[in-house]
Design a protein around this motif. Structure first.
Motif, PDB file in Angstrom:
ATOM      1  N   GLU A 399      -7.922  -5.878 -39.398  1.00  0.00           N
ATOM      2  CA  GLU A 399      -7.707  -6.225 -40.798  1.00  0.00           C
ATOM      3  C   GLU A 399      -7.619  -7.741 -40.986  1.00  0.00           C
ATOM      4  OE1 GLU A 399      -4.233  -5.635 -44.221  1.00  0.00           O
ATOM      5  OE2 GLU A 399      -4.131  -4.521 -42.334  1.00  0.00           O
ATOM      6  N   ALA A 400      -6.901  -8.406 -40.089  1.00  0.00           N
ATOM      7  CA  ALA A 400      -6.770  -9.859 -40.186  1.00  0.00           C
ATOM      8  C   ALA A 400      -8.118 -10.549 -40.048  1.00  0.00           C
ATOM      9  CB  ALA A 400      -5.802 -10.364 -39.117  1.00  0.00           C
ATOM     10  N   LEU A 401      -8.975 -10.025 -39.190  1.00  0.00           N
ATOM     11  CA  LEU A 401     -10.293 -10.617 -38.981  1.00  0.00           C
ATOM     12  C   LEU A 401     -11.141 -10.582 -40.244  1.00  0.00           C
ATOM     13  CD1 LEU A 401     -10.952  -9.184 -35.445  1.00  0.00           C
ATOM     14  CD2 LEU A 401     -11.196 -11.607 -36.031  1.00  0.00           C
ATOM     15  N   THR A 402     -11.007  -9.528 -41.028  1.00  0.00           N
ATOM     16  CA  THR A 402     -11.820  -9.418 -42.245  1.00  0.00           C
ATOM     17  C   THR A 402     -11.477 -10.511 -43.248  1.00  0.00           C
ATOM     18  OG1 THR A 402     -10.260  -7.897 -43.331  1.00  0.00           O
ATOM     19  CG2 THR A 402     -11.991  -6.912 -41.974  1.00  0.00           C
ATOM     20  N   HIS A 403     -10.304 -11.109 -43.135  1.00  0.00           N
ATOM     21  CA  HIS A 403      -9.910 -12.199 -44.036  1.00  0.00           C
ATOM     22  C   HIS A 403     -10.335 -13.568 -43.505  1.00  0.00           C
ATOM     23  CE1 HIS A 403      -7.431  -9.611 -46.596  1.00  0.00           C
ATOM     24  NE2 HIS A 403      -6.963  -9.057 -45.486  1.00  0.00           N
ATOM     25  N   ASP A 404     -10.903 -13.596 -42.301  1.00  0.00           N
ATOM     26  CA  ASP A 404     -11.237 -14.872 -41.675  1.00  0.00           C
ATOM     27  C   ASP A 404     -12.679 -15.294 -41.911  1.00  0.00           C
ATOM     28  OD1 ASP A 404     -10.027 -16.956 -40.001  1.00  0.00           O
ATOM     29  OD2 ASP A 404     -11.554 -16.413 -38.520  1.00  0.00           O
ATOM     30  N   GLY A 405     -13.483 -14.410 -42.509  1.00  0.00           N
ATOM     31  CA  GLY A 405     -14.884 -14.718 -42.740  1.00  0.00           C
ATOM     32  C   GLY A 405     -15.762 -13.541 -42.368  1.00  0.00           C
ATOM     33  N   TYR A 406     -17.027 -13.830 -42.130  1.00  0.00           N
ATOM     34  CA  TYR A 406     -17.943 -12.779 -41.696  1.00  0.00           C
ATOM     35  C   TYR A 406     -17.675 -12.496 -40.221  1.00  0.00           C
ATOM     36  CZ  TYR A 406     -22.074  -9.968 -41.064  1.00  0.00           C
ATOM     37  OH  TYR A 406     -22.914  -8.938 -40.783  1.00  0.00           O
ATOM     38  N   VAL A 407     -17.612 -11.206 -39.844  1.00  0.00           N
ATOM     39  CA  VAL A 407     -17.184 -10.830 -38.495  1.00  0.00           C
ATOM     40  C   VAL A 407     -18.338 -10.209 -37.704  1.00  0.00           C
ATOM     41  CG1 VAL A 407     -15.470  -9.588 -37.126  1.00  0.00           C
ATOM     42  CG2 VAL A 407     -14.901 -10.310 -39.456  1.00  0.00           C
ATOM     43  N   TYR A 408     -18.537 -10.715 -36.500  1.00  0.00           N
ATOM     44  CA  TYR A 408     -19.466 -10.125 -35.532  1.00  0.00           C
ATOM     45  C   TYR A 408     -18.597  -9.395 -34.508  1.00  0.00           C
ATOM     46  CZ  TYR A 408     -22.621 -13.471 -37.700  1.00  0.00           C
ATOM     47  OH  TYR A 408     -23.356 -14.190 -38.617  1.00  0.00           O
ATOM     48  N   LYS A 409     -18.753  -8.071 -34.442  1.00  0.00           N
ATOM     49  CA  LYS A 409     -17.844  -7.246 -33.645  1.00  0.00           C
ATOM     50  C   LYS A 409     -18.569  -6.674 -32.429  1.00  0.00           C
ATOM     51  CE  LYS A 409     -14.681  -4.960 -35.837  1.00  0.00           C
ATOM     52  NZ  LYS A 409     -13.593  -5.939 -35.910  1.00  0.00           N
ATOM     53  N   TYR A 410     -17.901  -6.749 -31.281  1.00  0.00           N
ATOM     54  CA  TYR A 410     -18.465  -6.222 -30.047  1.00  0.00           C
ATOM     55  C   TYR A 410     -17.392  -5.416 -29.320  1.00  0.00           C
ATOM     56  CZ  TYR A 410     -22.071  -9.384 -31.404  1.00  0.00           C
ATOM     57  OH  TYR A 410     -23.041  -9.995 -32.141  1.00  0.00           O
ATOM     58  N   ASP A 411     -17.788  -4.213 -28.943  1.00  0.00           N
ATOM     59  CA  ASP A 411     -16.900  -3.226 -28.337  1.00  0.00           C
ATOM     60  C   ASP A 411     -17.421  -2.975 -26.926  1.00  0.00           C
ATOM     61  OD1 ASP A 411     -15.278  -0.871 -27.908  1.00  0.00           O
ATOM     62  OD2 ASP A 411     -17.008   0.319 -28.549  1.00  0.00           O
ATOM     63  N   ILE A 412     -16.856  -3.687 -25.962  1.00  0.00           N
ATOM     64  CA  ILE A 412     -17.439  -3.764 -24.625  1.00  0.00           C
ATOM     65  C   ILE A 412     -16.537  -3.081 -23.604  1.00  0.00           C
ATOM     66  CG2 ILE A 412     -18.271  -5.346 -22.846  1.00  0.00           C
ATOM     67  CD1 ILE A 412     -19.849  -5.544 -25.423  1.00  0.00           C
ATOM     68  N   SER A 413     -17.163  -2.388 -22.659  1.00  0.00           N
ATOM     69  CA  SER A 413     -16.438  -1.806 -21.540  1.00  0.00           C
ATOM     70  C   SER A 413     -16.810  -2.580 -20.281  1.00  0.00           C
ATOM     71  CB  SER A 413     -16.797  -0.325 -21.379  1.00  0.00           C
ATOM     72  OG  SER A 413     -15.985   0.287 -20.419  1.00  0.00           O
ATOM     73  N   LEU A 414     -15.796  -3.075 -19.567  1.00  0.00           N
ATOM     74  CA  LEU A 414     -16.026  -3.927 -18.407  1.00  0.00           C
ATOM     75  C   LEU A 414     -15.033  -3.587 -17.297  1.00  0.00           C
ATOM     76  CD1 LEU A 414     -16.310  -7.348 -20.269  1.00  0.00           C
ATOM     77  CD2 LEU A 414     -18.172  -6.252 -19.023  1.00  0.00           C
ATOM     78  N   LYS A 457     -22.425 -15.228 -43.293  1.00  0.00           N
ATOM     79  CA  LYS A 457     -23.442 -14.697 -42.394  1.00  0.00           C
ATOM     80  C   LYS A 457     -24.313 -15.839 -41.891  1.00  0.00           C
ATOM     81  CE  LYS A 457     -23.537 -10.589 -45.283  1.00  0.00           C
ATOM     82  NZ  LYS A 457     -24.303  -9.845 -46.284  1.00  0.00           N
ATOM     83  N   ASP A 458     -24.517 -15.879 -40.587  1.00  0.00           N
ATOM     84  CA  ASP A 458     -25.202 -17.014 -39.971  1.00  0.00           C
ATOM     85  C   ASP A 458     -26.199 -16.509 -38.936  1.00  0.00           C
ATOM     86  OD1 ASP A 458     -26.000 -19.292 -38.645  1.00  0.00           O
ATOM     87  OD2 ASP A 458     -23.989 -20.143 -38.504  1.00  0.00           O
ATOM     88  N   PRO A 459     -27.482 -16.396 -39.298  1.00  0.00           N
ATOM     89  CA  PRO A 459     -28.484 -15.891 -38.352  1.00  0.00           C
ATOM     90  C   PRO A 459     -28.575 -16.732 -37.077  1.00  0.00           C
ATOM     91  CG  PRO A 459     -29.357 -15.888 -40.588  1.00  0.00           C
ATOM     92  CD  PRO A 459     -28.053 -16.612 -40.643  1.00  0.00           C
TER      93      PRO A 459
END
Length: 530
Positions: A399-414, A457-459
């Protein structure tokens, strides 16, 4: 136990109050137009991923497949089945066209809300005969564009399929319809001294059918395992309307193939899940939550090792967040840090049946962790309100991230020891091109949530992130999707985690169960199967 916390490096036994938390279209069919002004249709026609990513990006939506378009005759059929559940008002359909992140948008003009499996069966049988694409939708809390249409697919919502069918208090097996909200199921079970084996930050909106369809992980996986183990059976409607009744309530059944596993994690591409049976644990009578601070990720990992060894059977969660996450929580949600500032924070939960036993084990663990200088500060909560307050520090990061700008989300298993190195490498790679680069997630099962924000958004920024993040993950033999699924955004990155032979077999299964491809098209599988 309280005396120890007062003595040892300001460890507090109570936390101060925190803020809450091929086309079959017939030429004589009249096309349906949802709004006379055309404004909604015009705006919704925009390719919903097109505004987020370059058209050349593997995450961009492909061209529309030759599915039929909804006609007045189609609407008449739907209204006959669902007199009050066929929604065409653009204002009412709009919210179902947009994902939770508001980063992807479809152009559907029809929202269907069945209440029974038979109604779903009739709808899919008809849509298959008419070659009408269908987008199954639960709580619409997905993060990879899998729960909203890409074009004008009919939205089939399970939100009214929200009945609890049976609960066996002896075995702890719950059977319910797919549209039951996870939090409602949790409340129902708690009254019966049980809990759901699954807990998510989105529990107030997400539905159990969607959880199963995406094989959601969540905060309790360390203790209770994944849905592939706790889901005992399910009912699903296939693309041609056939109902597959595998709604078993047996813990052991070794007769033939375990077909339910095909639908768990299939993201609605093989069938629409309409009911599930879930094995639910007994509600623990002793719950403690600890919030700790560490000076390095190496110390955090050593704390995890110590935690597993000393807490053993009562350990139910081990989560982490970095200082950047804490900064966003403070800045955007006004959640105060319950301890002193640290580079890394840990949320540990224990759950058991003996208060004295659990407190002693926790006391011994904390004493060892602090005397060995693995942690520098911390606080403990045993009351529900304070437990929820501490958990909010982890659950509300998204939720906090959505207030910080456009979000690029990655859900990684390592591999656990490599989890945070990806965050460090990404910060070095992006420099000041990104506004924030944060890492948090489930240490207990090696799941990192890497999130990057920018003012808009930043290509160019996206091109610097992808495919680097996937190549880095593949080099560690990790997975590009630990628990969120592939959806639209990550479908073409599947080869970073799966061999081509496996992906080809997935395509064969899809072709067998849904030969016309009407179920959740453009999702999960890559555009060009190798």
């Amino acid at each position: 136990m309280v005396g120890f916390f007062q003595r040892a490096l300001r460890l507090r036994s109570a936390v101060r109050h925190l803020c809450p938390y091929s086309s079959l279209t017939s030429t004589n069919r009249r096309p349906f137009n949802a709004c006379s002004s055309g404004q909604f249709v015009a705006s919704a026609r925009k390719l919903h991923a097109g505004a987020d990513v370059p058209k050349s990006s593997p995450a961009a939506a492909p061209e529309r497949l030759p599915f039929s378009r909804v006609t007045e005759e189609d609407l008449a059929f739907f209204r006959k089945i669902l007199p009050s559940g066929t929604i065409t008002d653009p204002d009412l359909v709009a919210s179902s066209n947009v994902d939770w992140l508001k980063s992807v948008r479809g152009s559907s003009e029809v929202l269907l809300r069945p209440q029974t499996t038979e109604e779903v069966s009739q709808i899919l049988r008809y849509c298959n005969s008419r070659n009408l694409a269908v987008n199954p939708q639960g709580g619409n809390t997905g993060l990879v564009g899998g729960s909203v249409p890409v074009y004008d697919e009919i939205i089939l919502s399970t939100s009214l399929m929200n009945n609890i069918l049976t609960f066996d208090n002896i075995s702890g097996i719950l059977t319910c319809q797919a549209g039951c909200v996870l939090e409602n199921l949790s409340l129902y079970l708690e009254e019966r001294d049980h809990i759901m084996p699954l807990d998510l930050g989105a529990k107030g909106s997400c539905q159990i059918g969607g959880n199963v369809a995406t094989n959601a992980g969540g905060l309790r996986l360390l203790r209770y395992g994944s849905l592939r183990g706790t889901v005992l059976g399910l009912e699903a409607v296939l693309a041609d309307g056939r109902v597959l009744d595998c709604l078993a309530t047996l813990r052991k059944d070794n007769t033939g193939y375990d077909l339910k596993q095909l639908f768990i994690g299939s993201e609605g591409t093989l069938g629409v899940i309409t009911a599930v049976s879930v094995l639910c644990p007994r509600k623990p009578t002793s719950v403690n939550v600890v919030f700790l601070g560490c000076e390095s990720f190496e110390q955090l990992l050593k704390t995890f090792q110590l935690c597993k060894g000393m807490l053993g059977e009562i350990l139910s969660a081990f989560e982490f967040l970095d200082s950047e996450c804490m900064r966003l929580l403070n800045t955007h949600l006004k959640l105060p840090n319950p301890i002193s500032e640290c580079p890394f924070y840990i949320v540990i939960e224990t759950s058991g049946s003996d208060v004295a036993h659990d407190e002693q084990k926790l006391h011994n663990f904390l004493e060892e962790a602090m005397t060995s200088l693995l942690v520098t500060d911390g606080t403990v909560a045993t009351e529900d309100s304070k437990i929820n307050a501490l958990w909010s520090m982890r659950e509300r990061v998204t939720e906090a991230l959505t207030h910080d700008g456009y979000v690029y989300k990655y859900d990684i298993s390592l591999p656990v020891e490599r989890i945070y190195q990806l965050v460090t490498d990404m910060r070095e790679r992006l420099g000041d091109r990104a506004k924030s680069v944060v890492g948090y997630g489930h240490v207990g099962d090696g799941n990192l949530h890497l999130n990057i924000t920018s003012p808009a958004k930043d290509p160019a920024l996206l091109a610097a992130i992808e495919p680097f993040v996937f190549e880095w993950t593949a080099s560690c033999k990790g997975s590009v999707s630990a628990e969120h699924g592939l959806g639209l955004k990550k479908r073409n990155y599947i080869y970073y985690s799966k061999p081509s032979q496996a992906v080809t077999l997935m395509g064969d299964i899809k072709a067998m169960l849904d030969p016309k491809g009407i179920l959740n098209p453009y999702k999960t599988l890559p555009d060009n199967l190798k």
